[in-house]
Design a protein around this motif. Structure first.
Motif, PDB file in Angstrom:
ATOM      1  N   PRO A 192       2.611 -16.705 -12.965  1.00 38.44           N
ATOM      2  CA  PRO A 192       2.659 -15.386 -12.612  1.00 38.44           C
ATOM      3  C   PRO A 192       1.385 -14.836 -12.329  1.00 38.44           C
ATOM      4  CG  PRO A 192       3.542 -15.469 -14.822  1.00 38.44           C
ATOM      5  CD  PRO A 192       3.058 -16.986 -14.252  1.00 38.44           C
ATOM      6  N   LEU A 193       1.141 -13.768 -11.641  1.00 40.24           N
ATOM      7  CA  LEU A 193      -0.057 -13.118 -11.362  1.00 40.24           C
ATOM      8  C   LEU A 193      -0.119 -11.739 -12.195  1.00 40.24           C
ATOM      9  CD1 LEU A 193      -0.650 -13.702  -7.613  1.00 40.24           C
ATOM     10  CD2 LEU A 193      -1.324 -15.008  -9.651  1.00 40.24           C
ATOM     11  N   LEU A 194       0.841 -11.482 -13.225  1.00 37.74           N
ATOM     12  CA  LEU A 194       0.671 -10.559 -14.105  1.00 37.74           C
ATOM     13  C   LEU A 194       1.013 -11.032 -15.709  1.00 37.74           C
ATOM     14  CD1 LEU A 194       3.946  -8.603 -14.520  1.00 37.74           C
ATOM     15  CD2 LEU A 194       4.050 -10.679 -13.720  1.00 37.74           C
ATOM     16  N   ARG A 195       0.309 -10.347 -16.734  1.00 37.10           N
ATOM     17  CA  ARG A 195       0.456 -10.704 -18.124  1.00 37.10           C
ATOM     18  C   ARG A 195       0.484  -9.325 -18.748  1.00 37.10           C
ATOM     19  NH1 ARG A 195      -3.962 -13.771 -16.853  1.00 37.10           N
ATOM     20  NH2 ARG A 195      -5.340 -12.085 -17.280  1.00 37.10           N
ATOM     21  N   LEU A 196       1.515  -9.584 -19.818  1.00 35.14           N
ATOM     22  CA  LEU A 196       1.639  -8.509 -20.821  1.00 35.14           C
ATOM     23  C   LEU A 196       1.694  -8.987 -22.157  1.00 35.14           C
ATOM     24  CD1 LEU A 196       2.429  -5.487 -20.829  1.00 35.14           C
ATOM     25  CD2 LEU A 196       4.632  -6.215 -21.193  1.00 35.14           C
ATOM     26  N   ALA A 197       0.975  -8.329 -23.067  1.00 38.45           N
ATOM     27  CA  ALA A 197       1.126  -8.740 -24.437  1.00 38.45           C
ATOM     28  C   ALA A 197       0.987  -7.413 -25.077  1.00 38.45           C
ATOM     29  CB  ALA A 197      -0.290  -9.464 -24.895  1.00 38.45           C
ATOM     30  N   LEU A 198       1.724  -7.520 -26.381  1.00 37.13           N
ATOM     31  CA  LEU A 198       1.890  -6.478 -27.305  1.00 37.13           C
ATOM     32  C   LEU A 198       1.234  -6.846 -28.385  1.00 37.13           C
ATOM     33  CD1 LEU A 198       5.998  -5.566 -27.476  1.00 37.13           C
ATOM     34  CD2 LEU A 198       4.090  -4.068 -26.760  1.00 37.13           C
ATOM     35  N   VAL A 199       0.331  -5.907 -29.139  1.00 39.52           N
ATOM     36  CA  VAL A 199      -0.480  -5.902 -30.147  1.00 39.52           C
ATOM     37  C   VAL A 199       0.180  -5.011 -31.115  1.00 39.52           C
ATOM     38  CG1 VAL A 199      -2.583  -5.646 -31.257  1.00 39.52           C
ATOM     39  CG2 VAL A 199      -2.313  -6.488 -28.719  1.00 39.52           C
ATOM     40  N   ARG A 200       0.554  -5.408 -32.257  1.00 38.26           N
ATOM     41  CA  ARG A 200       1.084  -4.582 -33.254  1.00 38.26           C
ATOM     42  C   ARG A 200       0.023  -4.355 -34.244  1.00 38.26           C
ATOM     43  NH1 ARG A 200       5.804  -7.030 -35.951  1.00 38.26           N
ATOM     44  NH2 ARG A 200       7.014  -6.098 -34.442  1.00 38.26           N
ATOM     45  N   LEU A 201      -0.232  -2.872 -34.346  1.00 36.88           N
ATOM     46  CA  LEU A 201      -1.374  -2.342 -35.073  1.00 36.88           C
ATOM     47  C   LEU A 201      -0.671  -1.711 -36.696  1.00 36.88           C
ATOM     48  CD1 LEU A 201      -3.131  -0.539 -32.209  1.00 36.88           C
ATOM     49  CD2 LEU A 201      -4.054  -2.457 -33.704  1.00 36.88           C
ATOM     50  N   GLY A 202       0.532  -1.361 -36.302  1.00 33.18           N
ATOM     51  CA  GLY A 202       1.082  -0.830 -37.595  1.00 33.18           C
ATOM     52  C   GLY A 202       2.647  -0.967 -37.296  1.00 33.18           C
ATOM     53  N   ALA A 203       3.492  -0.257 -38.330  1.00 32.26           N
ATOM     54  CA  ALA A 203       4.723  -0.375 -37.981  1.00 32.26           C
ATOM     55  C   ALA A 203       5.163   0.683 -37.149  1.00 32.26           C
ATOM     56  CB  ALA A 203       5.229   0.222 -39.405  1.00 32.26           C
ATOM     57  N   GLN A 204       4.386   1.609 -36.658  1.00 33.29           N
ATOM     58  CA  GLN A 204       4.602   2.798 -35.940  1.00 33.29           C
ATOM     59  C   GLN A 204       3.574   2.848 -34.530  1.00 33.29           C
ATOM     60  OE1 GLN A 204       7.681   5.202 -36.076  1.00 33.29           O
ATOM     61  NE2 GLN A 204       8.232   3.529 -37.386  1.00 33.29           N
ATOM     62  N   GLU A 205       2.872   1.734 -34.677  1.00 29.82           N
ATOM     63  CA  GLU A 205       1.748   1.679 -33.878  1.00 29.82           C
ATOM     64  C   GLU A 205       1.627   0.452 -32.813  1.00 29.82           C
ATOM     65  OE1 GLU A 205      -3.083   2.880 -33.748  1.00 29.82           O
ATOM     66  OE2 GLU A 205      -1.977   2.846 -35.469  1.00 29.82           O
ATOM     67  N   HIS A 206       1.574   0.483 -31.710  1.00 32.90           N
ATOM     68  CA  HIS A 206       1.466  -0.577 -30.907  1.00 32.90           C
ATOM     69  C   HIS A 206       0.403  -0.236 -29.650  1.00 32.90           C
ATOM     70  CE1 HIS A 206       5.129  -1.576 -33.175  1.00 32.90           C
ATOM     71  NE2 HIS A 206       4.917  -2.914 -32.616  1.00 32.90           N
ATOM     72  N   ARG A 207      -0.058  -1.457 -29.268  1.00 36.33           N
ATOM     73  CA  ARG A 207      -1.042  -1.302 -28.030  1.00 36.33           C
ATOM     74  C   ARG A 207      -0.342  -2.404 -27.070  1.00 36.33           C
ATOM     75  NH1 ARG A 207      -7.024  -1.006 -28.440  1.00 36.33           N
ATOM     76  NH2 ARG A 207      -6.248   0.967 -29.422  1.00 36.33           N
TER      77      ARG A 207
ATOM     78  N   HIS B 228      -3.031  -9.159 -11.130  1.00 32.79           N
ATOM     79  CA  HIS B 228      -4.136  -9.405 -10.116  1.00 32.79           C
ATOM     80  C   HIS B 228      -3.933  -8.541  -8.928  1.00 32.79           C
ATOM     81  CE1 HIS B 228      -6.542 -11.610  -7.281  1.00 32.79           C
ATOM     82  NE2 HIS B 228      -6.876 -12.223  -8.261  1.00 32.79           N
ATOM     83  N   HIS B 229      -4.922  -7.980  -8.561  1.00 36.64           N
ATOM     84  CA  HIS B 229      -5.037  -6.955  -7.142  1.00 36.64           C
ATOM     85  C   HIS B 229      -4.242  -7.534  -6.097  1.00 36.64           C
ATOM     86  CE1 HIS B 229      -6.260  -3.777  -4.997  1.00 36.64           C
ATOM     87  NE2 HIS B 229      -7.188  -4.236  -4.587  1.00 36.64           N
ATOM     88  N   ILE B 230      -4.392  -8.961  -5.889  1.00 36.61           N
ATOM     89  CA  ILE B 230      -3.558  -9.350  -4.670  1.00 36.61           C
ATOM     90  C   ILE B 230      -1.979  -9.106  -4.806  1.00 36.61           C
ATOM     91  CG2 ILE B 230      -2.698 -11.752  -5.378  1.00 36.61           C
ATOM     92  CD1 ILE B 230      -3.990 -12.967  -2.905  1.00 36.61           C
ATOM     93  N   VAL B 231      -1.398  -8.486  -5.729  1.00 36.32           N
ATOM     94  CA  VAL B 231      -0.108  -8.164  -5.751  1.00 36.32           C
ATOM     95  C   VAL B 231       0.309  -6.763  -6.287  1.00 36.32           C
ATOM     96  CG1 VAL B 231       0.836 -10.708  -5.963  1.00 36.32           C
ATOM     97  CG2 VAL B 231       0.502  -9.008  -7.994  1.00 36.32           C
TER      98      VAL B 231
END
Length: 188
Positions: free
Chosen positions: A139-154, A160-163
């Protein structure tokens, strides 16, 4: 679906459904340009559109993943790859069911000292943004979740710009928020 006509009466309108495709569609001129540039410099992250969302409050990773997969299921462009079987690029649109295979890794940084988490999340975001896409494989997209704390994620998103384009990213974010809220409110 019902709509109100100019005279005030309501009319029944059939629900839209996908048109059958007899062949794979050609690329738009903008897509063809981006595909050609990728042929010159394969694996370049130059046309990645990265973004990061800081999410404060409780987060349900399962609902977040389901929301992303629903967006991929709804939008053909996010299920499209670009091939050149006869030296002429074409779009190959995967079926909606492929959305179930889009990974959303959860990277837990809570084992790090609090003062190191933000820096590591920034490093991971930069790394995530630089990862190349394979236009033929998708696929031409990616998503990841980063857990920084119990109530804080990024959330780290790259498309890709083609889509996609900058304007579409705002729609993506709004749709993601609405779908996530709906998943949380839906009865179990």
């Amino acid at each position: 679906t019902r709509v109100r006509a100019a005279g005030g009466e309501t009319l029944a309108v059939p629900a839209p459904r996908p048109a059958p495709r007899l062949e794979e569609p050609p690329l738009s001129f903008a897509q063809e340009r981006l595909w050609f540039l990728d042929q010159l410099a394969p694996g370049s992250p130059m046309y990645n559109i990265p973004t990061a969302w800081d999410l404060i409050g409780p987060l349900d990773p399962t609902a977040f993943t389901a929301s992303l997969r629903e967006i991929v299921r709804r939008h053909e462009s996010l299920r499209t790859s670009f091939l050149a079987p006869a030296d002429r690029p074409i779009q190959r649109i995967a079926p909606p069911s492929c959305a179930d295979q889009v990974p959303v890794p959860l990277i837990d940084l809570t084992t790090l000292p609090p003062e190191d988490r933000t820096a590591e999340a920034g490093r991971l975001g930069a790394e995530h943004a630089r990862l190349p896409f394979d236009l033929a494989a998708g696929p031409l997209l990616r998503l990841a979740l980063v857990r920084l704390g119990a109530q804080e994620h990024r959330a780290l998103l790259s498309i890709h710009h083609i889509v996609s384009d900058g304007w579409s990213m705002g729609i993506f974010q709004s749709e993601m928020a609405a779908l996530y809220a709906g998943k949380l409110l839906a009865p179990l």
